[in-house]
Design a protein around this motif. Structure first.
Motif, short mmCIF file in Angstrom:
data_model
loop_
_atom_site.label_atom_id
_atom_site.label_comp_id
_atom_site.label_asym_id
_atom_site.label_seq_id
_atom_site.Cartn_x
_atom_site.Cartn_y
_atom_site.Cartn_z
N ILE A 153 0.84 -1.20 0.00
CA ILE A 153 0.00 0.00 0.00
C ILE A 153 0.88 1.25 0.00
N PHE A 154 1.90 1.25 0.85
CA PHE A 154 2.80 2.39 0.98
C PHE A 154 3.46 2.70 -0.37
N GLY A 155 4.03 1.68 -1.02
CA GLY A 155 4.71 1.89 -2.30
C GLY A 155 3.75 2.30 -3.40
N TYR A 156 2.56 1.69 -3.43
CA TYR A 156 1.57 2.00 -4.47
C TYR A 156 1.12 3.46 -4.36
N VAL A 157 0.87 3.92 -3.14
CA VAL A 157 0.44 5.30 -2.96
C VAL A 157 1.54 6.27 -3.38
N MET A 158 2.80 5.92 -3.13
CA MET A 158 3.88 6.78 -3.58
C MET A 158 3.95 6.85 -5.10
N ASP A 159 3.73 5.73 -5.77
CA ASP A 159 3.71 5.75 -7.24
C ASP A 159 2.58 6.63 -7.75
N LEU A 160 1.43 6.61 -7.07
CA LEU A 160 0.28 7.39 -7.51
C LEU A 160 0.46 8.88 -7.28
N THR A 161 1.30 9.25 -6.30
CA THR A 161 1.35 10.66 -5.86
C THR A 161 2.69 11.33 -6.13
N GLY A 162 3.51 10.76 -7.01
CA GLY A 162 4.75 11.46 -7.38
C GLY A 162 6.02 10.76 -7.03
N SER A 163 5.98 9.45 -6.81
CA SER A 163 7.15 8.65 -6.48
C SER A 163 7.72 9.09 -5.14
N ARG A 164 8.98 8.67 -4.85
CA ARG A 164 9.55 9.00 -3.56
C ARG A 164 10.42 10.25 -3.62
N GLU A 165 10.13 11.12 -4.58
CA GLU A 165 10.94 12.32 -4.76
C GLU A 165 10.28 13.57 -4.21
N THR A 166 9.03 13.47 -3.69
CA THR A 166 8.34 14.64 -3.16
C THR A 166 7.85 14.38 -1.75
N GLN A 167 7.79 15.44 -0.96
CA GLN A 167 7.32 15.30 0.41
C GLN A 167 5.88 14.81 0.47
N MET A 168 5.03 15.31 -0.42
CA MET A 168 3.62 14.95 -0.35
C MET A 168 3.40 13.47 -0.64
N SER A 169 4.28 12.86 -1.42
CA SER A 169 4.18 11.42 -1.65
C SER A 169 4.36 10.66 -0.35
N TRP A 170 5.32 11.08 0.43
CA TRP A 170 5.56 10.43 1.72
C TRP A 170 4.40 10.70 2.69
N VAL A 171 3.85 11.91 2.66
CA VAL A 171 2.72 12.23 3.54
C VAL A 171 1.53 11.34 3.20
N TRP A 172 1.19 11.25 1.91
CA TRP A 172 0.06 10.41 1.50
C TRP A 172 0.32 8.94 1.82
N ALA A 173 1.57 8.48 1.64
CA ALA A 173 1.89 7.08 1.91
C ALA A 173 1.73 6.76 3.40
N TYR A 174 2.26 7.64 4.25
CA TYR A 174 2.10 7.42 5.69
C TYR A 174 0.63 7.48 6.09
N ALA A 175 -0.10 8.44 5.53
CA ALA A 175 -1.52 8.56 5.86
C ALA A 175 -2.29 7.30 5.45
N ALA A 176 -1.88 6.69 4.32
CA ALA A 176 -2.57 5.51 3.81
C ALA A 176 -2.41 4.29 4.71
N VAL A 177 -1.36 4.26 5.54
CA VAL A 177 -1.17 3.10 6.42
C VAL A 177 -1.58 3.37 7.86
N VAL A 178 -1.62 4.64 8.29
CA VAL A 178 -2.04 4.91 9.67
C VAL A 178 -3.55 5.05 9.80
N ILE A 179 -4.24 5.30 8.69
CA ILE A 179 -5.68 5.54 8.75
C ILE A 179 -6.45 4.32 9.24
N TRP A 180 -5.89 3.11 9.02
CA TRP A 180 -6.60 1.89 9.40
C TRP A 180 -6.77 1.79 10.92
N GLY A 181 -5.76 2.22 11.66
CA GLY A 181 -5.88 2.21 13.12
C GLY A 181 -6.97 3.17 13.59
N VAL A 182 -7.05 4.33 12.95
CA VAL A 182 -8.08 5.30 13.31
C VAL A 182 -9.47 4.74 13.03
#
Length: 411
Positions: A365-394
């Motif tokens: 999930i983490f890697g797929y979201v980064m591919d969708l949001t600009g690879s691992r070269e932008t801050q927002m890709s990392w933000v979306w990737a982290y959000a995509a895995v922490v949301i399940w606990g919430v």
């Protein structure tokens, strides 16, 4: 807290630490292999997930066997599988597909050591402090993975990625030797005569249905699943994240990214042990709710910290690690204590299966979201990737609070 481990506990903690040395090898070499094999972020995440896929395929059989034979025998087979998987990565892996096979074999080895190791303890410890033995055992997962980051990072910088897997293969081999030589066999074998394992023994659907009908036990299982999505996604990508932070800041931290990841990982050990003690006082479910929400906040804050001071990044990374792990022992101990005695083995198997199913999903999930949001070269890709895995606990907390899980006794 007064806790006196039996003679078996230190041996099993030592064995588990050795068995887990291969856990973070791939996370450490992820960016190296991504560049060498021209992998996408999704492919990189899938290789990490293959480890958990191998675990999921094997854990039902491994846990079923521990109800029939001495778990020591299962542990030895698991240590051998992990050793072969790591050696395969070292000697024969050359692309995405071959890496999938050997990482799955390595994951199958963990399935044969982690829960069977816990069963070795529970079969031999008959005291009222079993929950604390469980807490120490699950907490030492962090010791093993922490050393895995450290050792893998040192080997990568000194010798190259193939030597990482080759030398680390000594870890699970040492673990199986500890169990083989120092853990005595059970006085009375559980099974006599020919051993017949049927499909319903490997996948005890009827027993699993009974486990899931118990709202208290099922809550711990589903909680462990969402916990694992976040935990294993973070552990698979944390070294790459620190590498991105170094690029953005233009000032690499004075410790290598792998060493930093390993040292931070150790904070999870006391967090898991002390978290279990706090949970015993405030209630397991209430503690789990608080920890999952706090962990989600730290995860998103960590992703937003790129470009800031390294000390802020480290503080947030430590906080995220602490709160990811603060409910780990609580979730496992809660399941063990709440499951009915006649289906406890099946409950532990389902708990582990679902948990590492979360581990399978998290890195991908983490890697797929980064591919969708600009690879691992932008801050927002990392933000979306982290959000995509922490949301399940919430989401889990919101659902279980509505269901009233916190009002149920966990026995």
């Amino acid at each position: 807290m007064r806790f006196k481990p039996t003679g078996y506990t230190p041996l099993m903690l030592m064995a588990q630490t050795c068995a887990l040395l291969g856990f973070a090898c791939y996370a450490v070499v992820l960016t190296t292999l991504q560049d060498e094999w021209y992998l996408s972020n999704l492919q990189s995440g899938l290789i990490a997930s293959a480890f958990f896929f191998g675990y999921m395929l094997t854990v039902p059989l491994a846990t079923a066997l521990t109800d029939r034979v001495d778990a020591k025998k299962v542990y030895i087979a698991g240590g051998l599988s992990a050793t072969l998987g790591l050696l395969g990565m070292s000697l024969f892996a050359y692309n995405f597909w071959s890496a999938l096979i050997f990482m799955a074999l390595n994951g199958a080895g963990l399935a044969g050591t982690y829960m069977p190791g816990l069963k070795i303890l529970s079969d031999r410890i008959k005291t009222g402090e079993l929950t604390r033995h469980i807490a120490f055992y699950t907490a030492f997962f962090g010791i093993g993975t922490g050393f895995s980051y450290l050792c893998s990072g040192w080997l990568l910088s000194a010798l190259g990625w193939r030597y990482v897997f080759g030398f680390i293969a000594l870890g699970p081999f040492t673990a199986l030797m500890i169990v083989l030589v120092f853990i005595p066999a059970l006085a009375h074998e559980k099974w006599h005569g020919p051993l017949h394992i049927r499909l319903r023994d490997i996948f005890p659907v009827d027993k699993w249905r009974l486990v899931l009908q118990d709202k208290t036990a099922s809550g711990f299982i589903f909680g462990y699943t969402v916990h694992s999505i976040e935990l294993f996604a973070s552990r698979s990508w944390i070294v790459a994240f620190f590498g991105f932070c170094a690029v953005v800041s233009g000032e690499p931290f004075w410790l290598m990214a792998t060493t930093l990841a390993g040292l931070i990982n150790f904070f999870g050990v006391p967090a898991s042990i002390l978290g279990n003690e706090v949970a015993l006082k405030v209630g397991r479910q209430n503690w789990i709710f608080f920890v999952m929400i706090t962990s989600a906040l730290f995860g998103v804050a960590l992703a937003l910290s790129t470009g800031q001071s390294w000390w802020l990044i480290i503080v947030l990374a430590i906080g995220h690690t602490i709160f990811i792990m603060a409910d780990s022992a609580t979730l496992t101990a809660g399941l063990v204590m709440s499951a009915q005695e006649n289906i406890k083995g099946a409950a532990m198997g389902l708990h582990s299966l679902m948990g590492f199913g979360g581990g399978l999903l998290g890195p991908a999930i983490f890697g797929y979201v980064m591919d969708l949001t600009g690879s691992r070269e932008t801050q927002m890709s990392w933000v979306w990737a982290y959000a995509a895995v922490v949301i399940w606990g919430v989401l889990f907390v919101l659902y279980e609070r509505r269901r009233g899980w916190a009002n149920k006794s966990s026995r």
